[in-house]
Design a protein around this motif. Structure first.
Motif, short mmCIF file in Angstrom:
data_model
loop_
_atom_site.label_atom_id
_atom_site.label_comp_id
_atom_site.label_asym_id
_atom_site.label_seq_id
_atom_site.Cartn_x
_atom_site.Cartn_y
_atom_site.Cartn_z
N THR A 139 18.50 -21.90 51.16
CA THR A 139 17.23 -22.65 51.12
C THR A 139 17.48 -24.04 51.71
OG1 THR A 139 17.94 -23.24 48.91
CG2 THR A 139 16.26 -21.53 49.08
N ALA A 142 14.20 -21.02 41.47
CA ALA A 142 12.94 -21.67 41.11
C ALA A 142 12.90 -22.19 39.68
CB ALA A 142 11.80 -20.67 41.30
N GLU A 152 9.76 -24.66 37.59
CA GLU A 152 8.39 -25.12 37.83
C GLU A 152 8.39 -26.35 38.74
OE1 GLU A 152 6.49 -25.23 33.95
OE2 GLU A 152 5.02 -26.68 34.75
N THR A 167 10.92 -27.70 40.74
CA THR A 167 11.51 -27.64 42.08
C THR A 167 10.63 -26.84 43.04
OG1 THR A 167 12.85 -25.69 41.52
CG2 THR A 167 13.91 -27.86 41.25
N MET A 168 9.68 -26.06 42.51
CA MET A 168 8.76 -25.31 43.37
C MET A 168 7.46 -26.07 43.61
SD MET A 168 10.60 -22.88 44.23
CE MET A 168 9.43 -21.88 45.18
N ILE A 208 12.73 -28.20 46.84
CA ILE A 208 13.39 -26.91 46.60
C ILE A 208 14.88 -27.10 46.30
CG2 ILE A 208 14.07 -26.34 48.98
CD1 ILE A 208 12.99 -23.46 48.36
N SER A 243 13.38 -14.60 41.12
CA SER A 243 14.30 -15.74 41.07
C SER A 243 15.22 -15.79 42.27
CB SER A 243 15.12 -15.70 39.77
OG SER A 243 15.85 -14.51 39.69
N PHE A 269 13.65 -15.21 47.82
CA PHE A 269 14.18 -16.30 48.64
C PHE A 269 15.11 -15.76 49.73
CE2 PHE A 269 12.95 -18.28 44.66
CZ PHE A 269 12.21 -19.36 45.10
#
Ligand SMILES: NC(=O)c1ccc[n+]([C@@H]2O[C@H](COP(=O)([O-])OP(=O)(O)OC[C@H]3O[C@@H](n4cnc5c(N)ncnc54)[C@H](O)[C@@H]3O)[C@@H](O)[C@H]2O)c1
Ligand SMILES: NC(=O)c1ccc[n+]([C@@H]2O[C@H](COP(=O)([O-])OP(=O)(O)OC[C@H]3O[C@@H](n4cnc5c(N)ncnc54)[C@H](O)[C@@H]3O)[C@@H](O)[C@H]2O)c1
Lengths: 409, 409
Positions: A58, A225, A227, A229-230, A236, A368, A372
């Motif tokens: 990411t 993820a 709450e 950081t998203m 991210i 989770s 990604f």
């Protein structure tokens, strides 16, 4: 999802290693809940990636950008201090200026393979972790004596004994007498051993100086993820999948996404504790909200489920199928020195008793991790997934990651 | 007296810390018995004395003079390499050039009070000892894989548990299962903890790299004389009696010699293992002559008798009377954080089984210590005997030994 409760009002929490994987998620989790947060980090983790030619799956923003964006998104400022906790002058200034009620110490070199690359990195790992933690203990003793130290240890400190693993201590009856003693430790890499050393040092500081300390022997954390950081792409979190910083589970999911067989090291019976990053941040909050007493060295085993590597592979296979992927599994020679088939039963009730409600892997793997891996599939460099470090070798000359430059030819 | 037997013919032994108290006596003992000896030392121990204004009671010659004189007296050369084992380049060259069959590693900062003077010295102690030992492990693995590591630990690693202390490992039955695990450790100073860390690191290296290692958890050593160090005045060994490097017994004997009451810390029930320096050198020889197997991490508790501080004081009183001294005893506040009244029963049979014949304290106190205290009485500075370091303080700013300059006014 866990509702943000403002239990943190007015509490000041310093997050050492707050630019890292667990530290970043924790900083935002606590900031969202009304704690005043300061991040202390020297960004060495990003430097390791640069030097070894690795990268998170990411794309993560620079720390200054992240912190600024969080201010805009959440309307909350995070205090940011870039520096090395092995530099005591820097650390003392930070502690004296911020006056923390709790220091959460994530700020260590945290990869077992990294610590086994070569002599210099083995020495760096033990120096960085042990001296950094000594400095944190001295800074608390001197400048914030009522501050609660929440220190990240690892379940790997215990190794794989043939008896149940307790939370930090074990009561032993021997030749007719009984005592409760620190649980015997058997670290399996210079990294794990650095944590063993830390635990012994912190226990002593709690006795000699009445430091209040909680040692969180954390299992393997997974998931990208939370709450917070998203809440924005610039917030991210990292996803390491390479052979040095990636865990077996992270690598398996990336392998599943690109159609590569999952590479199980040896027999695959290696069993460890695991937890979702959303549980990590809750565990830290629980530890802070229920502090250790002065002079107490409290140990919690911080994980929610235990799996063998083969069980992880099976879960990835099964959940991959749900996402339409045909996942194969193969065994590769084990680069580590470890038991591949062993008894493992580790206690982890203390955080549950304090209110932890676990997210479970099989329910959450796709959300989770897998989504990604699929979303950022183009960023995957499969050369990086190979075992990169051999426990039996660890040369005295400086090692480089040939994997990172392979595939260029 | 122990006759020199030439069991050492052709065996090459590197003595790290060979200018120190135990190391010097061991180097000569082995050299006299036909082992080829190399001394590696950076002389930091002499530097600590310079910096803190301390001095050994017995006047010791510079290392170069000592080694030269030994050559003249015994007709045997000792190889001398001045350097720091934390400098891996230096250490590798030494190991590659000397090609040891055994490395005896005494080369650490060995005073608990020194490690508690201030933050910088706490950090120095753990860095010097842990990184030095890591380097020794890497040098053996890489350049002398069949070499036997004989490492000096301390009985202080175990702390004072309420159960019997075993030699390195303990068999634990827990919830119906059984395993033999490293004995739980509870170091009581940053020095003792550095040894705990070393033991954990060496155990790992023996497993991962098949290093052959013997960890000697040594008790408190006393006595000035061995056959070889008494062979010439230039070969005499050190006698530390100050509050930083002197042990309780050494201080008591000096106090007895000058007519100062023996200063017992607190209740005086602190019990530890003790041994004569003549037994130390024999233990090392026994360990070398009966090496650990490759991959074995063997632990011996190296002491011959256990005494409480009060028992030591009584022996000094009684033996002092024989020498015509009227010895008083008083209690002073304990500068350490330690149990003053505790169970203590530590096993020490393994070295005996291999042939150790102990010298016992009450038979030998006068010859081993008191006669030196009386002979060098004029060199005694009683200001230096006071407790110099408070475990509960350990400031972050640099500490100086005010005691050393006291009495000048
Ligand atoms: N991620 C896991 O699965 C896991 C499992 C068990 C334990 N832990 C422990 O949790 C902690 C955090 O792990 P993570 O995965 O977030 O690691 P990470 O490497 O992502 O984060 C650690 C952060 O600490 C910083 N840091 C390291 N040394 C520092 C120093 N001397 N001064 C200042 N900053 C420094 C790094 O730059 C990095 O940002 C570590 O202590 C780790 O050992 C992690
Ligand atoms: N003396 C005791 O009563 C006692 C008891 C238990 C254990 N031990 C252990 O036995 C060993 C020897 O003890 P001692 O009393 O002879 O101590 P000492 O201080 O007299 O000798 C140690 C020697 O090691 C050298 N040294 C230290 N760090 C070094 C480095 N980085 N590189 C090279 N040389 C270095 C010092 O200069 C010194 O000459 C120590 O490891 C000590 O912890 C001693």
């Amino acid at each position: 999802a866990q509702q943000a409760s403002y239990s943190g009002s007015g509490r000041r929490v310093m997050i050492v290693g707050g630019d890292g994987y667990c530290g970043w998620a924790t900083a935002l989790h606590l900031s969202a809940r009304g704690y005043a947060v300061s991040i202390v980090d020297n960004l060495c983790r990003r430097t390791f990636d640069l030097q070894l030619g690795l990268d998170t799956l990411t794309p993560i923003a620079p720390i200054h950008t992240r912190v600024k964006r969080w201010g805009q998104v959440a309307g909350r400022d995070i205090d940011l201090r870039i520096g090395d906790i092995c530099d005591f002058e820097f650390l003392s200034e930070a502690v004296q200026a911020f006056r923390p009620d709790a220091v959460v110490h994530f700020g260590e070199q945290r990869s077992a393979p990294y610590s086994m690359i070569d002599r210099a990195r083995a020495v760096f790992t033990q120096h960085n972790n042990v001296i950094g933690t000594l400095n944190v203990l001295f800074a608390i003793k001197e400048f914030a004596p009522d501050c609660h130290l929440v220190k990240l240890g690892t379940m790997g400190e215990y190794g794989t004994p043939n008896i149940d693993i307790e939370e930090g201590y074990i009561t032993i009856t021997h030749n007719g007498r009984t005592d409760t003693l620190p649980y015997p430790k058997q670290g399996g890499s210079f990294y794990h051993l650095s944590k063993v050393h830390d635990s012994a040092n912190i226990l002593f500081a709690s006795r000699a100086w009445k430091v209040a300390a909680t040692d969180l022997n954390q299992g393997v954390v997974y998931g990208v993820a939370t709450e917070e950081t998203m809440a924005d792409p610039l917030l991210i979190n990292r996803y390491d999948y390479d052979g040095v910083f990636g865990t077996a589970l992270n690598r398996f999911v990336v392998q599943a996404a690109v159609g590569h067989p999952l590479t199980v090291y040896g027999k695959g019976g290696q069993t460890r504790g695991y937890l979702d990053i959303r549980d990590t941040v809750r565990c830290i909050q629980i530890a802070i909200d229920n502090p250790a007493a002065k002079g107490e060295f409290r140990v919690f085993n911080q994980f929610t489920e235990q799996f063998s590597v083969n069980e992880l592979a099976a879960i990835v296979q099964q959940q991959g199928a749900k996402a339409g992927l045909d996942v194969q599994v193969k065994s590769v020679p084990n680069p580590r020195v470890e038991a591949e088939d062993h008894y493992y039963n580790a206690k982890h009730t203390r955080l549950m008793e304090l209110g932890l409600q676990p997210h479970l892997l099989s329910d959450n793997l796709i959300d989770s991790l897998l989504k990604f891996a699929l979303q950022y599939k183009d960023r995957i460099n499969t050369d990086l997934i190979k075992p990169a470090v051999d426990w039996r070798k660890t040369p005295v000359s400086s090692g480089t990651m040939q994997a990172a430059v392979a595939g260029k030819h």
